[in-house]
Design a protein around this motif. Structure first.
Motif, mmCIF file in Angstrom:
data_model
loop_
_atom_site.group_PDB
_atom_site.id
_atom_site.type_symbol
_atom_site.label_atom_id
_atom_site.label_comp_id
_atom_site.label_asym_id
_atom_site.label_seq_id
_atom_site.Cartn_x
_atom_site.Cartn_y
_atom_site.Cartn_z
ATOM 1 N N PHE A 160 4.973 -26.368 4.525
ATOM 2 C CA PHE A 160 4.818 -27.610 5.280
ATOM 3 C C PHE A 160 4.252 -28.749 4.418
ATOM 4 O O PHE A 160 3.670 -29.691 4.939
ATOM 5 N N SER A 161 4.419 -28.641 3.106
ATOM 6 C CA SER A 161 3.920 -29.690 2.210
ATOM 7 C C SER A 161 4.886 -30.864 2.171
ATOM 8 O O SER A 161 6.027 -30.793 2.658
ATOM 9 N N LYS A 162 4.427 -31.949 1.579
ATOM 10 C CA LYS A 162 5.262 -33.148 1.457
ATOM 11 C C LYS A 162 6.501 -32.865 0.620
ATOM 12 O O LYS A 162 7.603 -33.330 0.946
ATOM 13 N N ASP A 163 6.343 -32.069 -0.453
ATOM 14 C CA ASP A 163 7.491 -31.759 -1.310
ATOM 15 C C ASP A 163 8.541 -30.955 -0.554
ATOM 16 O O ASP A 163 9.751 -31.168 -0.737
ATOM 17 N N SER A 164 8.096 -30.024 0.310
ATOM 18 C CA SER A 164 9.049 -29.218 1.080
ATOM 19 C C SER A 164 9.838 -30.085 2.051
ATOM 20 O O SER A 164 11.051 -29.897 2.225
ATOM 21 N N ILE A 165 9.155 -31.030 2.670
ATOM 22 C CA ILE A 165 9.848 -31.929 3.610
ATOM 23 C C ILE A 165 10.870 -32.787 2.873
ATOM 24 O O ILE A 165 12.011 -32.972 3.328
ATOM 25 N N VAL A 166 10.471 -33.300 1.693
ATOM 26 C CA VAL A 166 11.401 -34.108 0.889
ATOM 27 C C VAL A 166 12.599 -33.271 0.463
ATOM 28 O O VAL A 166 13.758 -33.727 0.533
ATOM 29 N N ASN A 167 12.347 -32.024 0.044
ATOM 30 C CA ASN A 167 13.445 -31.149 -0.373
ATOM 31 C C ASN A 167 14.372 -30.831 0.791
ATOM 32 O O ASN A 167 15.600 -30.726 0.618
ATOM 33 N N LEU A 168 13.796 -30.659 1.995
ATOM 34 C CA LEU A 168 14.626 -30.396 3.173
ATOM 35 C C LEU A 168 15.534 -31.588 3.478
ATOM 36 O O LEU A 168 16.734 -31.424 3.757
ATOM 37 N N ILE A 169 14.975 -32.772 3.408
ATOM 38 C CA ILE A 169 15.770 -33.986 3.658
ATOM 39 C C ILE A 169 16.881 -34.111 2.621
ATOM 40 O O ILE A 169 18.034 -34.426 2.953
ATOM 41 N N LEU A 170 16.548 -33.848 1.356
ATOM 42 C CA LEU A 170 17.563 -33.923 0.302
ATOM 43 C C LEU A 170 18.645 -32.870 0.502
ATOM 44 O O LEU A 170 19.836 -33.135 0.255
ATOM 45 N N ALA A 171 18.243 -31.662 0.940
ATOM 46 C CA ALA A 171 19.230 -30.606 1.165
ATOM 47 C C ALA A 171 20.195 -30.993 2.281
ATOM 48 O O ALA A 171 21.422 -30.789 2.170
ATOM 49 N N ILE A 172 19.659 -31.554 3.365
ATOM 50 C CA ILE A 172 20.525 -32.004 4.465
ATOM 51 C C ILE A 172 21.464 -33.102 3.993
ATOM 52 O O ILE A 172 22.657 -33.124 4.331
ATOM 53 N N ALA A 173 20.928 -34.027 3.182
ATOM 54 C CA ALA A 173 21.753 -35.118 2.665
ATOM 55 C C ALA A 173 22.859 -34.577 1.754
ATOM 56 O O ALA A 173 24.015 -35.041 1.815
ATOM 57 N N LYS A 174 22.523 -33.569 0.920
ATOM 58 C CA LYS A 174 23.527 -32.999 0.014
ATOM 59 C C LYS A 174 24.625 -32.282 0.799
ATOM 60 O O LYS A 174 25.822 -32.423 0.496
ATOM 61 N N ILE A 175 24.218 -31.493 1.810
ATOM 62 C CA ILE A 175 25.223 -30.792 2.622
ATOM 63 C C ILE A 175 26.134 -31.786 3.332
ATOM 64 O O ILE A 175 27.359 -31.613 3.393
ATOM 65 N N SER A 176 25.522 -32.834 3.864
ATOM 66 C CA SER A 176 26.324 -33.861 4.550
ATOM 67 C C SER A 176 27.300 -34.510 3.588
ATOM 68 O O SER A 176 28.483 -34.734 3.918
ATOM 69 N N LEU A 177 26.820 -34.816 2.382
ATOM 70 C CA LEU A 177 27.682 -35.456 1.386
ATOM 71 C C LEU A 177 28.819 -34.529 0.973
ATOM 72 O O LEU A 177 29.975 -34.962 0.832
ATOM 73 N N VAL A 178 28.509 -33.246 0.788
ATOM 74 C CA VAL A 178 29.550 -32.276 0.422
ATOM 75 C C VAL A 178 30.597 -32.168 1.535
ATOM 76 O O VAL A 178 31.810 -32.122 1.271
ATOM 77 N N CYS A 179 30.135 -32.138 2.777
ATOM 78 C CA CYS A 179 31.067 -32.054 3.909
ATOM 79 C C CYS A 179 31.970 -33.289 3.979
ATOM 80 O O CYS A 179 33.177 -33.182 4.246
ATOM 81 N N ILE A 180 31.392 -34.451 3.720
ATOM 82 C CA ILE A 180 32.189 -35.692 3.756
ATOM 83 C C ILE A 180 33.254 -35.679 2.662
ATOM 84 O O ILE A 180 34.419 -36.023 2.892
ATOM 85 N N ILE A 181 32.838 -35.240 1.438
ATOM 86 C CA ILE A 181 33.797 -35.193 0.334
ATOM 87 C C ILE A 181 34.909 -34.188 0.632
ATOM 88 O O ILE A 181 36.103 -34.458 0.420
#
Length: 377
Positions: A160-181
């Protein structure tokens, strides 16, 4: 009349210090701290760069070795279908565990031959991706077990650290970007996909593989771009985490270079010891050349040992007065020559011979000294 009492509560001001290390971390990390962190396996690197390079290598290897893999797969299927009649003809006693094991081993070897180029390229690209970021300095310390890693409280903090939250947001963004491509790429190839019903099996497989490889190449390039941005962020974050307080810098300097006060006292003692040895040489000198008040240089010429006159003592101000006083007590001649005294003091260290450009000036003074000494004898 109501009495008022004043209660005094002792406070330790160190509790108010930031980071518990004597203040805010405002100093850039020293080379020693970065080196120690490197030995512990703490470096600035982005996993996305490695993943992107590995993906790009994988899909490039697919494009290069797809024909090779296809031919090998056909050979495997042909071999399997060829041995099926022989297996059927075998009765219960003929088809044994050893026979099945032999067939399985042959199949594994054939599959490894197909996968070997892809495995090698994946290993090389992953290795190069890490090497470019952190260089070559392997360490086993990150693999050593630490009890802190098994602490559930620390684990929840990391989750539940700040880095984990940032990594989760980045992971969601990457998956979304991969799906769009992937969606846009398949959408562009929709007309070709409808042809799969009208073309042969090999042509259909080739078309599917071509679409997959093209999508994979696009995703890999996007991953590398994201990885480069992440690497810049990781580099900044690592440097910010490695920053030191002023007290940490001072403590590190004391541990590596020694306490400045102690080193100053050691230098002072060394200078005093050197001066004492130097003063012992003054009575043996042939002459002392002075400025006359600020500089004194004692010269000795022993033609059995030295090729030229040698400076056995020198000093300025207080030390120059001590040299002159010692010379007077030992009846060593004192000669005033301002230019020569300055030149000797500036260019010649103690126990060194004088340079050739000063031979004549010193020789003239020594000649006068020797002449006066002979007359006195």
């Amino acid at each position: 009349m109501e009495e008022k009492y004043q209660v005094l509560i002792p406070l330790n001001l160190q509790f108010f210090a930031k980071d518990g290390e004597g203040g805010e971390k405002t100093e850039q990390p020293t080379s020693k701290k970065l080196s120690d962190a490197r030995k512990e396996g703490k470096v600035a690197k982005s996993k996305e760069v490695v993943n992107g390079v590995a993906l790009l290598g994988f899909f490039l290897s697919l494009r290069i070795f797809l024909g090779f893999a296809g031919v090998r797969f056909e050979e495997i299927f042909a071999w399997i279908y060829a041995i099926i009649p022989d297996i059927i003809k075998m009765n219960g006693d003929g088809f044994t565990i050893q026979t099945a094991t032999g067939i399985f081993r042959i199949l594994v070897v054939k599959m490894l031959i197909i996968l070997l180029p892809f495995l090698l390229i994946g290993f090389v690209t992953g290795f190069v991706g890490n090497l470019i970021q952190v260089g070559w300095k392997p360490t086993m310390k990150p693999l050593q077990p630490k009890l802190s890693k098994f602490n559930p409280i620390s684990g929840f903090k990391r989750i539940f650290s700040k880095d984990s939250i940032v990594n989760l947001i980045l992971a969601i963004a990457k998956i979304s970007l991969v799906c769009i491509i992937a969606y846009n790429s398949i959408k562009d190839q929709a007309n070709h996909l409808f042809l799969l019903y009208d073309i042969g099996f090999k042509a259909a497989l080739s078309l599917i593989f071509q679409i997959i490889v093209n999508i994979g190449m696009k995703i890999s390039i996007v991953y590398i771009i994201l990885g480069l941005a992440d690497y810049v962020y990781q580099k900044w974050k690592f440097t910010d985490d490695m920053k030191m307080t002023k007290q940490e810098v001072k403590d590190e300097y004391k541990n590596t270079e020694g306490d400045p006060q102690i080193k100053g006292k050691q230098r002072q003692r060394m200078m005093e010891s050197s001066q004492r040895r130097m003063m012992k040489n003054v009575p043996q000198a042939d002459v002392v050349i002075t400025n006359p008040t600020h500089i004194a240089v004692a010269i000795l010429y022993d033609n059995t040992k030295d090729e030229a006159p040698r400076v056995v003592a020198k000093g300025e101000d207080y030390l120059a007065n001590r040299i002159k006083e010692t010379a007077k007590e030992a009846n060593v001649p004192i000669v005033e020559d301002k230019p020569l005294a300055r030149a000797l003091y500036a260019t010649v260290d103690v126990d060194e011979t004088i340079p050739p450009e000063l031979y004549q000036a010193v020789a003239e003074i020594l000649a006068v000294v020797y002449t006066e000494r002979n007359k006195a004898v």
